[in-house]
Design a protein around this motif. Sequence first.
Motif, PDB file in Angstrom:
ATOM      1  N   ARG A 259      60.165  48.846  76.566  1.00 14.27           N
ATOM      2  CA  ARG A 259      59.779  50.259  76.643  1.00 14.27           C
ATOM      3  C   ARG A 259      58.449  50.373  77.362  1.00 14.27           C
ATOM      4  N   CYS A 260      58.427  51.120  78.453  1.00 13.64           N
ATOM      5  CA  CYS A 260      57.230  51.240  79.285  1.00 13.64           C
ATOM      6  C   CYS A 260      56.224  52.179  78.642  1.00 13.64           C
ATOM      7  N   PRO A 261      54.989  51.739  78.400  1.00 10.90           N
ATOM      8  CA  PRO A 261      53.952  52.656  77.892  1.00 10.90           C
ATOM      9  C   PRO A 261      53.410  53.519  79.035  1.00 10.90           C
ATOM     10  N   THR A 262      52.516  54.427  78.709  1.00 12.38           N
ATOM     11  CA  THR A 262      51.861  55.211  79.756  1.00 12.38           C
ATOM     12  C   THR A 262      50.869  54.329  80.498  1.00 12.38           C
ATOM     13  N   LEU A 263      50.808  54.505  81.800  1.00  6.76           N
ATOM     14  CA  LEU A 263      49.998  53.621  82.641  1.00  6.76           C
ATOM     15  C   LEU A 263      49.342  54.434  83.744  1.00  6.76           C
TER      16      LEU A 263
END
Length: 530
Positions: A259-263
């Motif tokens: 799951r991609c976090p905010t970046l």
Amino acid sequence: MQDLPQRSAHPLARLRRRWINDGHHRGADLPPLALQALWRRHQADGCRQALRTLAVHDSPGLLVLEAGAWPRPWQLLRWRRGRRIWLRGRGGAAELRTLDWSAVLLLAPGVRPLASGLPALLLALAAAEGPGGWVGDALECRLWHRRPLLRPGWDPLLWHLDADLADHLVLSRELWLPEAGAADRVGAPAQLIPTLGVGGCPMVKLPWVLVRRPPASAAERLAAGLDRRRQLPPPGPGLSYALAPSPGLLQLQVGPGFRCPTLEVLIPTIQAPLAGGGSAVNRLLGSFAATVWPRERLLLHLGDDLGRPGSLDLAVSGFPTRVEDTREQCRDGFHYARKLNAMARGSRADLLLFLNDDVVVTEPDWLRQLAALLRHQGGGLVAPLLLFADGRVQHVGVMGGLLGLASHPWAGEAPARLDRTALAQRACTLLTGACLLTARSDFEAVGGYDESYPVEFNDLDLCLRYREAGRPVTLDPTTWLQHDEGLSRAGDPRREQGREHFQARWGEVLRHDPAAHPCLSRTHHRLRPE
């Protein structure tokens, strides 16, 4: 090429200097016999020093045991009143409990202890203040010559992934005996290593060859890697173990469950022009479009010194972008550290990626791979392998003490010439700042970049402060980008500013780089025993 820092009168040392100064270091390594003799002299000097100490001090007992089924032959070694005492016998866990020993040297099948390294190990055991573990180097014994296998400092990630390292393991009696009494088999080093280095158990890497081992073929290394993958527990959600190109080496690989976090990607730019036309930052934006990441969870933040956002092709990236006029931070010229601190100050993303505008994205899953490894390591810093446009190596970590203060090992080499350790995901002391991924909370906790370094050394200082704070600094050579080094700085004359301050603060740490073996030569980019 300069001579060795410490000139030796030994004839083989003179041969080595002549070989380097004549220019042969670029086309070939030293003659194998000369290299082997130089390394053996270093090992012999350490053995003599240890024996002089053991002549007046009694040593603790060391149990030497080969992994396998009970009963197994055991050996008990100690120095008493300057004499070496060997005891040999057979028996199970109950008999071993009655013997007087403080640590056990566990050997993989076919591996044997090396007499010249055991005195140094016994001294390390005598100086230990509590329970712990130790690992050393190995000697690969072939038919016509012997080759030292010099390992870097203790790194749980590297020792997990490289099955070739698990040929021996030294454990305190308190740590090993409960495990030995609970089963009728001796656990192999490869089975015990994943449990070490956690829970307050200190692990020490000794710069001595402790064991000798037979050479392994590529098929045997591949089989060992497959066995290692079956033994290891799952690495976590969104990650899996995959076989690396080098036989016997594993790598952590991002999977579909990640799951991609905010970046937020922070890109300082002076809109440096390219030789073929256009600007470096527009080339980066165009290549970034291939990156796999949810659009709503990624922001490209450009710090533009020119204040001309109309010259930036923002739509080509396919991601939300924000352009900040950074001329106020650059009244005295390009200031990399000050710009990135100002750009990061207003971020609310989970992760921050510091990215030079002279980088080119070459594969779609690179960012998810770096983020997954960062999560596995529990934070810190993560950087990829960087290559020049012609495919030669630009960055595969930075080594302290190399060619002076610090430099890039293997710089200018073809990737096919990198050694096994260089191709492994592992801890480093230093990384280049061209592409660095970190958690925003970690960056804020260490205070961001030190603004006393406007152009150079700010990335190295950041890595050292991360390590000082107990946060990992990790290299991922399974992910690579193209980097036209120096283009984003456009020949800034202040590149050496802050060098004296950096050397005064970190010079001692870099002289004894904890992630590099002390017996490796510091006189050439191609690492080899000295």
